[in-house]
Design an enzyme around this catalytic site. Structure first.
Site, PDB file in Angstrom:
ATOM      1  N   ASP A   1      -3.007   4.560  -2.481  1.00 52.78           N
ATOM      2  CA  ASP A   1      -4.043   5.153  -1.645  1.00 52.78           C
ATOM      3  C   ASP A   1      -4.532   6.484  -2.232  1.00 52.78           C
ATOM      4  O   ASP A   1      -3.703   7.320  -2.636  1.00 52.78           O
ATOM      5  CB  ASP A   1      -3.420   5.388  -0.252  1.00 52.78           C
TER       6      ASP A   1
ATOM      7  N   GLU B   1      -6.729   3.570  -5.635  1.00 55.83           N
ATOM      8  CA  GLU B   1      -7.976   3.877  -4.935  1.00 55.83           C
ATOM      9  C   GLU B   1      -8.434   5.264  -5.379  1.00 55.83           C
ATOM     10  O   GLU B   1      -7.690   6.235  -5.256  1.00 55.83           O
ATOM     11  CB  GLU B   1      -7.745   3.873  -3.424  1.00 55.83           C
TER      12      GLU B   1
ATOM     13  N   ASP C   1       0.853  -1.180   0.000  1.00 56.82           N
ATOM     14  CA  ASP C   1       0.000   0.000   0.000  1.00 56.82           C
ATOM     15  C   ASP C   1       0.893   1.236   0.000  1.00 56.82           C
ATOM     16  O   ASP C   1       1.704   1.418   0.916  1.00 56.82           O
ATOM     17  CB  ASP C   1      -0.837  -0.037   1.296  1.00 56.82           C
TER      18      ASP C   1
ATOM     19  N   HIS D   1     -11.030  -2.471   4.486  1.00 61.33           N
ATOM     20  CA  HIS D   1     -10.892  -1.975   5.851  1.00 61.33           C
ATOM     21  C   HIS D   1     -11.594  -0.636   6.071  1.00 61.33           C
ATOM     22  O   HIS D   1     -11.523  -0.100   7.174  1.00 61.33           O
ATOM     23  CB  HIS D   1      -9.402  -1.842   6.171  1.00 61.33           C
ATOM     24  N   ASP D   2     -12.211  -0.090   5.036  1.00 64.86           N
ATOM     25  CA  ASP D   2     -12.943   1.178   5.174  1.00 64.86           C
ATOM     26  C   ASP D   2     -14.447   0.973   5.096  1.00 64.86           C
ATOM     27  O   ASP D   2     -15.197   1.953   5.065  1.00 64.86           O
ATOM     28  CB  ASP D   2     -12.546   2.149   4.052  1.00 64.86           C
TER      29      ASP D   2
HETATM   30  C1  NOJ Z   1      -7.967   5.362   2.098  1.00 63.13           C
HETATM   31  C2  NOJ Z   1      -7.594   4.317   3.087  1.00 63.13           C
HETATM   32  O1  NOJ Z   1      -8.105   3.089   2.649  1.00 63.13           O
HETATM   33  C3  NOJ Z   1      -8.162   4.756   4.414  1.00 63.13           C
HETATM   34  O2  NOJ Z   1      -8.108   3.758   5.383  1.00 63.13           O
HETATM   35  C4  NOJ Z   1      -7.429   5.999   4.830  1.00 63.13           C
HETATM   36  O3  NOJ Z   1      -8.007   6.518   5.994  1.00 63.13           O
HETATM   37  C5  NOJ Z   1      -7.480   7.071   3.742  1.00 63.13           C
HETATM   38  N1  NOJ Z   1      -7.271   6.553   2.426  1.00 63.13           N
HETATM   39  C6  NOJ Z   1      -6.435   8.105   3.977  1.00 63.13           C
HETATM   40  O4  NOJ Z   1      -5.162   7.582   3.734  1.00 63.13           O
END
Ligand code: NOJ
Length: 572
Positions: free
Chosen positions: A207, A257, A100, A331-332
């Protein structure tokens, strides 16, 4: 050494949330040796790549997405030698490691930011510092430079008295955004990616990478565009191409992402002719239960909208030669199995929990793109079901809990909302066994577990005929075996007015056709699929979550039971 799957269309990625996967030393945190100890498990499931969430040194304000040193291992997770061992052991099993890369922002504790705060002009140019609006001069903050909101609630600007400037943070205030306009920043980030590539990793997840290029002029959001205002900025494609080229990662397994993005940009990010990325994560399909588009306002999932989002992104990316990452969980996100149904019979084979889990898996795994499985999804891990706000750890959740209280919600109402929406639902420890702490740790886990882990765990699921785990394994195998899944064209089909909660699509490749029907309905329904070109008389079941599908004579319709999913394949 086993061979890697280099045809990404056949590959499946498994995401490990390092902090919660397997704790080898009893400190309550997952770690790198813990992951190494589970490689045989992952190999047995059949996955090809392992994406590891950040394990770099970090103050952990945002669970490692606030990186204070890009080229080291946080001692809490192990050592560099542990990492090298993990890469080598994975390679022996034909599994590639993906890392990541959190390159949109650093932690405020990163040396670059610390030196910026100490007054070094060179490092101030690494970040985005601005004067306050309406400030009368040095020492007067005035107002933040724009009205932009950060992702976790509140202003996206933080005042630094000693510099007399505000800095931009699109996430938590401990995550200052990097200034990608500065070539020195881009050089430094190329070095970071190269560093890990040279360690033998096979791919990268970037990310929030579509937020790296900020607008040329910083203006207030007056039209409610929110993150669209600074997503897919003016130089984003240029910056990505440069990074990919200079770090030498073109053609590797990469995924970006993308926050609040659109189809046009995602085609560009992933069409191989552009030499940017392999796939994109987009989130429109995970907002169908946001009331009025608000994450912290609940509504039932709108399945018509979900179908439309999938249709747009599947058919649109196909038309543009792009590629989607296929996923429900990470995880989000709260756990999809809880979100889309399955609250009954948790841990029981045959109950709606299992049917929903299989239906969701089938729905995305047979689409065009690269499937991602988030740890625990393969055993049907549910939302955490916490009973007190003290059990939550996530900065976004805690901020929004307070915002909800400020809006007049009672503590019980606010708790109910965060229980449904919190990212912590996706961060609870992996449930390996029905024993203490689900076999995750001999110590005290950093976050609690869902109370049902005695029934929902790897031991109860793995290799059991008919289990959700076995279903995932079969889906992974089918993608490798059938070119119609890995390479076929995709077309969405209208399931008919008697099937309003059914998502239906066809795949086709060299004369082979597949018809996929997924019911998100807890009640029976009849799918007619009048516009399908599937030849019913040749149809056979490829995979489904009930024993025998109820195809009506002459194939004019299919009677779907609650949460039924079936893929029919034409055989000559
Ligand atoms: C996306 C990540 O998946 C998340 O967990 C994070 O809080 C934000 N980007 C900021 O890096």
């Amino acid at each position: 050494m086993a061979a890697f799957e280099t045809d990404f269309r056949k590959a499946v990625v498994y995401q490990v949330y390092v902090k919660s996967f397997c704790d080898s030393d009893g400190d309550g945190l997952g770690d790198l040796p813990g992951i190494t100890s589970k490689l045989d498990y992952l190999k047995h499931l059949g996955i090809d790549y392992l994406w590891l969430t950040p394990f770099y040194p970090s103050p952990q304000r945002d669970n490692g997405y606030d990186v204070s040193d890009y080229c080291a291992v946080d001692p809490a997770y192990g050592t560099m030698a542990d990492f090298e061992e993990l890469v080598a052991q994975a390679r022996d099993r034909g599994i590639g490691i993906m890392l990541d890369m959190v390159l949109c922002h650093t932690s405020a504790k990163h040396e670059w930011f610390r030196r910026a705060l100490m007054g070094e002009k060179r490092f101030q140019d690494y970040y985005i510092l601005r004067d306050g609006r309406g400030s009368s001069g040095p020492g007067d903050p005035g107002e933040p430079p724009t009205n932009w909101q950060c992702a976790f609630g509140g202003s996206a600007w933080e005042w630094v008295p000693r510099l007399g400037k505000w800095y931009l943070h699109l996430h938590d205030r401990s995550q200052p955004d990097l200034n990608w306009e500065n070539p020195e920043v881009r050089d430094a980030l190329v070095d970071v990616v190269r560093f890990w590539k040279d360690k033998g990793v096979s791919g990268f997840r970037f990310d929030v990478v579509n937020l790296i290029s900020k607008p040329a002029v910083f203006e207030d959001d007056t039209t409610g565009q929110g993150r669209r205002l600074f997503a897919d900025g003016p130089h984003v494609h240029e910056f990505l191409k440069e990074l990919v080229d200079r770090a030498g990662i073109d053609g590797m397994m990469t995924v970006g992402e993308m926050a609040a993005t659109n189809l046009k940009n995602c085609v560009r990010y992933t069409n191989p002719a552009e030499h940017e990325l392999g796939q994109v994560f987009t989130f429109h399909h995970l907002k169908v239960d946001y009331k009025d588009g608000q994450k912290w306002a609940l509504q039932d999932p709108d399945i018509a909208k979900l179908r439309e989002v999938f249709r747009l992104w599947q058919e649109g990316m196909q038309a543009g030669g792009g590629c989607n990452a296929l996923f429900w969980c990470n995880h989000d996100q709260p756990r999809a199995i809880t979100r889309f149904g399955g609250r009954e019979g948790v841990g029981q084979t045959g109950g709606s929990w299992e049917k929903v889990g299989k239906m969701l898996a089938l729905c995305t795994h047979l689409m065009q793109g690269v499937p991602y499985i988030f740890q625990g999804e393969e055993i049907g891990t549910t939302n955490a079901g916490f009973t007190s706000i003290d059990q939550f750890r996530d900065v976004e959740t805690l901020n929004n809990y307070n915002i909800l209280l400020g809006q007049g919600k009672t503590p019980a109402e606010a708790l109910h909302i965060v229980n449904e929406r919190s990212r912590d639902n996706g961060r609870t420890p992996m449930q390996w066994t029905g024993e203490k702490n689900a076999g995750f740790s001999t110590g005290t886990p950093w976050i609690g577990l869902p109370g049902n882990y005695d029934r929902v765990n790897v031991e109860a699921e793995m290799d059991k005929p008919g289990s959700l785990w076995s279903f995932y394994r079969e889906l992974i195998r089918l993608r490798k075996e059938h070119a119609v899944i890995s390479q076929g064209s995709v077309r969405f089909v209208d399931a008919g007015s008697a099937a309003p909660k059914v998502i239906a699509y066809e795949r086709a490749y060299e004369g082979v056709r597949l018809l996929v029907l997924c019911s998100f309905d807890g009640a029976p329904c009849r799918a007619t699929c009048e516009d399908t070109v599937f030849r019913w008389e040749r149809g056979q079941v490829l995979i489904g979550n009930y024993d025998t599908p109820q195809v009506n004579a002459a194939g004019e319709s299919v009677d779907l039971r609650p949460y039924e999913a079936v893929a029919l394949i034409e055989r000559a």
